[in-house]
Design a protein around this motif. Sequence first.
Motif: not given
Length: 144
Positions: A12-17, A51-55, A85-93
């Motif tokens: 819960m409430n993780a922080k990731a840079s 490839a990104t795993t952002y869905i 949030g954490v940036d997964f590239g191309e504006g995907n958070v």
Amino acid sequence: MNNLLTADKIMMNAKASSKEEAIRLAGELLVRGGHVSPAYVDKMQDREQLATTYIGSGVAIPHGTNESKQEIQSTGISIVQVPDGVDFGEGNVAYLLIGIAAVGDEHLEVLSNIAVICSEEENVTRAVQAKTPEEIIALFAEGM
């Protein structure tokens, strides 16, 4: 697939840079849960490079490569809640990371259940705003 998601595999409430750091958190939860060897976490990073795993809808589903199958002891998922949030590239958070390790073809069923749950934006919002691991488990139990 009863022990697919338990409170000890939810952060819960993780922080990731960075997405790498967030993926590592999801992977370490799978290691602690006894689902994978530490080497699987590196394969999760390798998979993200392919490839990104952002869905979409603020969700990423980091998992290993096909070559990482031997690192999996049992099927399980982990969840990392990142309210900022954490940036997964191309504006995907991503605000929710769902780490996946699956034996054989079980990942297909796991992924399809997760996709159904996360296709409802309201479910993602509920998971991101949840205050306890039990709230997240209840949400996922509805769809698993």
